[in-house]
Design a protein around this motif. Structure first.
Motif, PDB file in Angstrom:
ATOM      1  N   SER A 118      -7.586 -18.469 -19.353  1.00 33.93           N
ATOM      2  CA  SER A 118      -7.733 -17.076 -19.767  1.00 33.93           C
ATOM      3  C   SER A 118      -8.547 -16.277 -18.758  1.00 33.93           C
ATOM      4  CB  SER A 118      -8.401 -17.002 -21.147  1.00 33.93           C
ATOM      5  OG  SER A 118      -7.516 -17.387 -22.164  1.00 33.93           O
ATOM      6  N   PHE A 119      -9.620 -16.878 -18.258  1.00 35.12           N
ATOM      7  CA  PHE A 119     -10.444 -16.179 -17.268  1.00 35.12           C
ATOM      8  C   PHE A 119      -9.649 -15.935 -15.986  1.00 35.12           C
ATOM      9  CE2 PHE A 119     -13.867 -17.412 -20.052  1.00 35.12           C
ATOM     10  CZ  PHE A 119     -14.781 -16.375 -19.904  1.00 35.12           C
ATOM     11  N   ALA A 120      -8.940 -16.952 -15.513  1.00 34.80           N
ATOM     12  CA  ALA A 120      -8.185 -16.812 -14.269  1.00 34.80           C
ATOM     13  C   ALA A 120      -7.022 -15.835 -14.428  1.00 34.80           C
ATOM     14  CB  ALA A 120      -7.660 -18.179 -13.827  1.00 34.80           C
ATOM     15  N   HIS A 121      -6.469 -15.723 -15.629  1.00 37.28           N
ATOM     16  CA  HIS A 121      -5.358 -14.809 -15.884  1.00 37.28           C
ATOM     17  C   HIS A 121      -5.812 -13.353 -15.784  1.00 37.28           C
ATOM     18  CE1 HIS A 121      -1.455 -13.614 -17.292  1.00 37.28           C
ATOM     19  NE2 HIS A 121      -1.902 -13.139 -18.440  1.00 37.28           N
ATOM     20  N   GLY A 122      -7.024 -13.064 -16.253  1.00 40.59           N
ATOM     21  CA  GLY A 122      -7.615 -11.741 -16.093  1.00 40.59           C
ATOM     22  C   GLY A 122      -6.927 -10.623 -16.851  1.00 40.59           C
ATOM     23  N   ASP A 123      -6.403 -10.917 -18.030  1.00 42.93           N
ATOM     24  CA  ASP A 123      -5.750  -9.878 -18.826  1.00 42.93           C
ATOM     25  C   ASP A 123      -6.811  -8.902 -19.343  1.00 42.93           C
ATOM     26  OD1 ASP A 123      -4.394  -8.352 -20.792  1.00 42.93           O
ATOM     27  OD2 ASP A 123      -3.011  -9.998 -21.187  1.00 42.93           O
ATOM     28  N   PRO A 124      -6.681  -7.599 -19.076  1.00 44.01           N
ATOM     29  CA  PRO A 124      -7.703  -6.637 -19.510  1.00 44.01           C
ATOM     30  C   PRO A 124      -7.777  -6.462 -21.018  1.00 44.01           C
ATOM     31  CG  PRO A 124      -5.795  -5.481 -18.621  1.00 44.01           C
ATOM     32  CD  PRO A 124      -5.589  -6.945 -18.340  1.00 44.01           C
ATOM     33  N   ALA A 125      -6.755  -6.940 -21.761  1.00 52.24           N
ATOM     34  CA  ALA A 125      -6.796  -6.872 -23.223  1.00 52.24           C
ATOM     35  C   ALA A 125      -7.412  -8.123 -23.840  1.00 52.24           C
ATOM     36  CB  ALA A 125      -5.390  -6.658 -23.781  1.00 52.24           C
ATOM     37  N   ILE A 150     -19.197 -17.292  -8.816  1.00 50.58           N
ATOM     38  CA  ILE A 150     -18.813 -15.885  -8.820  1.00 50.58           C
ATOM     39  C   ILE A 150     -19.370 -15.229 -10.086  1.00 50.58           C
ATOM     40  CG2 ILE A 150     -16.902 -14.256  -8.620  1.00 50.58           C
ATOM     41  CD1 ILE A 150     -15.147 -16.671  -7.765  1.00 50.58           C
ATOM     42  N   PRO A 151     -20.259 -14.237  -9.959  1.00 47.95           N
ATOM     43  CA  PRO A 151     -20.743 -13.524 -11.151  1.00 47.95           C
ATOM     44  C   PRO A 151     -19.599 -12.783 -11.835  1.00 47.95           C
ATOM     45  CG  PRO A 151     -22.100 -13.028  -9.213  1.00 47.95           C
ATOM     46  CD  PRO A 151     -20.879 -13.732  -8.720  1.00 47.95           C
ATOM     47  N   ALA A 152     -19.699 -12.657 -13.140  1.00 52.55           N
ATOM     48  CA  ALA A 152     -18.640 -11.980 -13.899  1.00 52.55           C
ATOM     49  C   ALA A 152     -18.402 -10.563 -13.395  1.00 52.55           C
ATOM     50  CB  ALA A 152     -19.002 -11.947 -15.380  1.00 52.55           C
ATOM     51  N   ALA A 153     -19.469  -9.869 -12.975  1.00 47.82           N
ATOM     52  CA  ALA A 153     -19.324  -8.492 -12.500  1.00 47.82           C
ATOM     53  C   ALA A 153     -18.433  -8.406 -11.272  1.00 47.82           C
ATOM     54  CB  ALA A 153     -20.696  -7.900 -12.199  1.00 47.82           C
ATOM     55  N   ASP A 154     -18.313  -9.513 -10.521  1.00 45.61           N
ATOM     56  CA  ASP A 154     -17.489  -9.527  -9.312  1.00 45.61           C
ATOM     57  C   ASP A 154     -16.155 -10.245  -9.512  1.00 45.61           C
ATOM     58  OD1 ASP A 154     -19.609  -8.296  -7.954  1.00 45.61           O
ATOM     59  OD2 ASP A 154     -20.494 -10.232  -7.415  1.00 45.61           O
ATOM     60  N   PHE A 155     -15.950 -10.815 -10.679  1.00 46.01           N
ATOM     61  CA  PHE A 155     -14.795 -11.689 -10.877  1.00 46.01           C
ATOM     62  C   PHE A 155     -13.527 -10.927 -11.255  1.00 46.01           C
ATOM     63  CE2 PHE A 155     -12.222 -14.792 -13.287  1.00 46.01           C
ATOM     64  CZ  PHE A 155     -12.160 -15.821 -12.353  1.00 46.01           C
ATOM     65  N   VAL A 157     -11.138  -7.922 -11.109  1.00 41.66           N
ATOM     66  CA  VAL A 157     -10.910  -6.875 -10.119  1.00 41.66           C
ATOM     67  C   VAL A 157     -10.082  -5.733 -10.693  1.00 41.66           C
ATOM     68  CG1 VAL A 157      -9.925  -6.359  -7.849  1.00 41.66           C
ATOM     69  CG2 VAL A 157     -11.096  -8.548  -8.248  1.00 41.66           C
ATOM     70  N   THR A 158      -8.902  -6.020 -11.171  1.00 41.83           N
ATOM     71  CA  THR A 158      -8.021  -5.032 -11.780  1.00 41.83           C
ATOM     72  C   THR A 158      -7.020  -5.776 -12.652  1.00 41.83           C
ATOM     73  OG1 THR A 158      -6.600  -3.105 -11.374  1.00 41.83           O
ATOM     74  CG2 THR A 158      -6.397  -4.969  -9.828  1.00 41.83           C
ATOM     75  N   TYR A 159      -5.922  -5.136 -13.002  1.00 39.84           N
ATOM     76  CA  TYR A 159      -4.990  -5.697 -13.963  1.00 39.84           C
ATOM     77  C   TYR A 159      -4.506  -7.092 -13.541  1.00 39.84           C
ATOM     78  CZ  TYR A 159      -1.066  -5.946 -17.198  1.00 39.84           C
ATOM     79  OH  TYR A 159      -0.199  -6.328 -18.193  1.00 39.84           O
ATOM     80  N   MET A 160      -4.857  -8.107 -14.350  1.00 38.61           N
ATOM     81  CA  MET A 160      -4.477  -9.495 -14.114  1.00 38.61           C
ATOM     82  C   MET A 160      -4.760  -9.943 -12.678  1.00 38.61           C
ATOM     83  SD  MET A 160      -1.039 -10.030 -16.414  1.00 38.61           S
ATOM     84  CE  MET A 160      -1.038  -9.640 -18.166  1.00 38.61           C
ATOM     85  N   THR A 161      -5.856  -9.453 -12.143  1.00 39.16           N
ATOM     86  CA  THR A 161      -6.258  -9.816 -10.789  1.00 39.16           C
ATOM     87  C   THR A 161      -7.747 -10.144 -10.790  1.00 39.16           C
ATOM     88  OG1 THR A 161      -4.619  -8.298  -9.854  1.00 39.16           O
ATOM     89  CG2 THR A 161      -6.356  -9.075  -8.383  1.00 39.16           C
ATOM     90  N   THR A 162      -8.095 -11.319 -10.284  1.00 39.81           N
ATOM     91  CA  THR A 162      -9.490 -11.726 -10.168  1.00 39.81           C
ATOM     92  C   THR A 162      -9.836 -11.923  -8.695  1.00 39.81           C
ATOM     93  OG1 THR A 162      -9.143 -14.131 -10.215  1.00 39.81           O
ATOM     94  CG2 THR A 162      -9.214 -12.968 -12.355  1.00 39.81           C
ATOM     95  N   PRO A 224      -7.446  -0.936 -16.557  1.00 39.59           N
ATOM     96  CA  PRO A 224      -6.840  -2.060 -15.844  1.00 39.59           C
ATOM     97  C   PRO A 224      -7.743  -3.283 -15.732  1.00 39.59           C
ATOM     98  CG  PRO A 224      -6.341  -0.017 -14.714  1.00 39.59           C
ATOM     99  CD  PRO A 224      -7.345   0.316 -15.770  1.00 39.59           C
ATOM    100  N   ALA A 225      -9.029  -3.093 -15.925  1.00 40.71           N
ATOM    101  CA  ALA A 225      -9.965  -4.219 -15.999  1.00 40.71           C
ATOM    102  C   ALA A 225     -11.010  -3.900 -17.058  1.00 40.71           C
ATOM    103  CB  ALA A 225     -10.632  -4.465 -14.646  1.00 40.71           C
ATOM    104  N   THR A 226     -11.610  -4.924 -17.604  1.00 41.72           N
ATOM    105  CA  THR A 226     -12.705  -4.725 -18.546  1.00 41.72           C
ATOM    106  C   THR A 226     -13.806  -3.907 -17.883  1.00 41.72           C
ATOM    107  OG1 THR A 226     -12.250  -6.786 -19.689  1.00 41.72           O
ATOM    108  CG2 THR A 226     -14.447  -5.915 -19.909  1.00 41.72           C
ATOM    109  N   VAL A 227     -14.446  -3.031 -18.653  1.00 43.02           N
ATOM    110  CA  VAL A 227     -15.413  -2.103 -18.062  1.00 43.02           C
ATOM    111  C   VAL A 227     -16.701  -2.084 -18.871  1.00 43.02           C
ATOM    112  CG1 VAL A 227     -14.416  -0.157 -19.336  1.00 43.02           C
ATOM    113  CG2 VAL A 227     -15.737   0.278 -17.266  1.00 43.02           C
ATOM    114  N   ARG A 228     -17.839  -2.046 -18.173  1.00 45.95           N
ATOM    115  CA  ARG A 228     -19.129  -1.842 -18.832  1.00 45.95           C
ATOM    116  C   ARG A 228     -19.231  -0.410 -19.321  1.00 45.95           C
ATOM    117  NH1 ARG A 228     -23.650  -5.051 -17.305  1.00 45.95           N
ATOM    118  NH2 ARG A 228     -24.958  -3.544 -18.391  1.00 45.95           N
ATOM    119  N   LEU A 229     -19.803  -0.220 -20.488  1.00 42.64           N
ATOM    120  CA  LEU A 229     -20.002   1.106 -21.066  1.00 42.64           C
ATOM    121  C   LEU A 229     -21.445   1.542 -20.806  1.00 42.64           C
ATOM    122  CD1 LEU A 229     -18.088   0.489 -24.420  1.00 42.64           C
ATOM    123  CD2 LEU A 229     -17.254   1.695 -22.385  1.00 42.64           C
TER     124      LEU A 229
END
Length: 295
Positions: A118-125, A150-155, A157-162, A224-229
């Motif tokens: 799941s982490f490597a797949h990087g689905d934003p949902a 690799i810290p999560a903040a850098d892992f 990148v964008t839609y299904m891309t790590t 396209p990627a998970t985002v901090r609020l």
């Protein structure tokens, strides 16, 4: 539809898998890693993915298991979500990750799907990237030149891309044990139970002298990627958690979102409204839990 024809390899050690991946990349082969297959197999069936070779990690025992290590919980990449869900270590020492796991799809999916996959797949949902951001998780990857953290903040990148390199394999994910007094919450909205979220929020915070501190919020399913609020975090830190303040923080979090995605199931503004509502609910729940954990 059926997938295109591909070769199927099952290395028995991590070293063998890394060497295979490097050799095939050098040969110019389109290669995919199979780590449970609950996302990849449908992509193969629909021919969204058309690899020449699959490397299945199922026989690599060193990629499985859970353990506590110097204040961290370490989960092998091929550990199933069901194993994580059933783990007393995770349930008691990192309840946010446990709750997020229970939200993933359905039991049959969690039986087969791997945590690392799941982490490597990087689905934003997906729930996991948001949890990774608020918990400051770390990912361990191994490639031909060795391993890196690799810290999560850098892992993500964008839609299904790590940030994993094409010749690297994710071997484990690491999360800090939740400190006493930390409140947490995760909520999402989906069309049906088990569907991918149209929007979701994860939160952690602490209460100190009656005010909120160290608030961390992340949204998933909207960009396209998970985002901090971060706007919502700033609006709450240093303030008492009364309902009006929680509502202002949730509104600030939603307003600061870059244009949320639009699809057939939810418009951009609908997703923004969902984030506001879910953030306010999560903050209230996290405040309540922080009070209980501090008692």
């Amino acid at each position: 539809m059926k997938s295109v024809a591909f070769d199927y390899l099952t290395p028995s050690t991590l070293g063998e898998a890394v060497a295979l991946l490097e050799r095939l990349e050098n040969e110019g082969k389109d290669t995919k890693i199979l780590a449970g297959g609950q996302s990849l197999m449908p992509m193969l069936a629909m021919r969204v993915a058309r690899p020449e070779i699959l490397i299945d990690l199922k026989d690599i025992a060193e990629l499985r298991g859970l353990r506590e290590e110097k204040g961290w919980i370490v989960i092998g990449a091929m550990t199933s979500k069901r194993e994580a869900e059933d783990s007393d270590l995770i349930r008691t020492r990192q309840p946010l990750f446990h709750a997020a796991t229970q939200l993933v799809a359905h039991l049959t999916i969690r039986n087969r799907g791997s945590v690392g996959g799941s982490f490597a797949h990087g689905d934003p949902a997906s729930e996991y990237p948001a949890v990774a951001l608020v918990l400051d998780m770390e990912m361990k990857a191994v490639g031909p030149t060795g391993e890196r953290i690799i810290p999560a903040a850098d892992f993500f990148v964008t839609y299904m891309t790590t940030s994993l390199e094409s010749n690297e394999i994710l071997t484990e994910v690491r999360m800090p044990i939740m400190p006493a007094g930390t409140g947490w919450a995760i909520q999402e909205f989906a069309r049906r139970r088990g569907d991918l979220a149209l929007a979701g929020v994860a939160v952690t915070l602490r209460l100190q002298n009656g005010v909120c501190q160290d608030t961390r919020m992340a949204a998933f399913g909207v960009n396209p990627a998970t985002v901090r609020l971060s706007a919502g975090e700033a609006a709450l830190n240093g303030h008492p958690p009364d309902p009006a303040t929680l509502a202002r923080a949730a509104a600030a979090a939603a307003a600061a979102l870059e244009e949320p995605m639009t699809c057939a199931h939810a418009s951009s503004e609908y997703r923004r409204d969902l984030i506001k509502t879910l953030a306010e609910r999560c903050l209230a729940q996290a405040v309540e839990r922080a009070g209980r954990r501090a008692a």
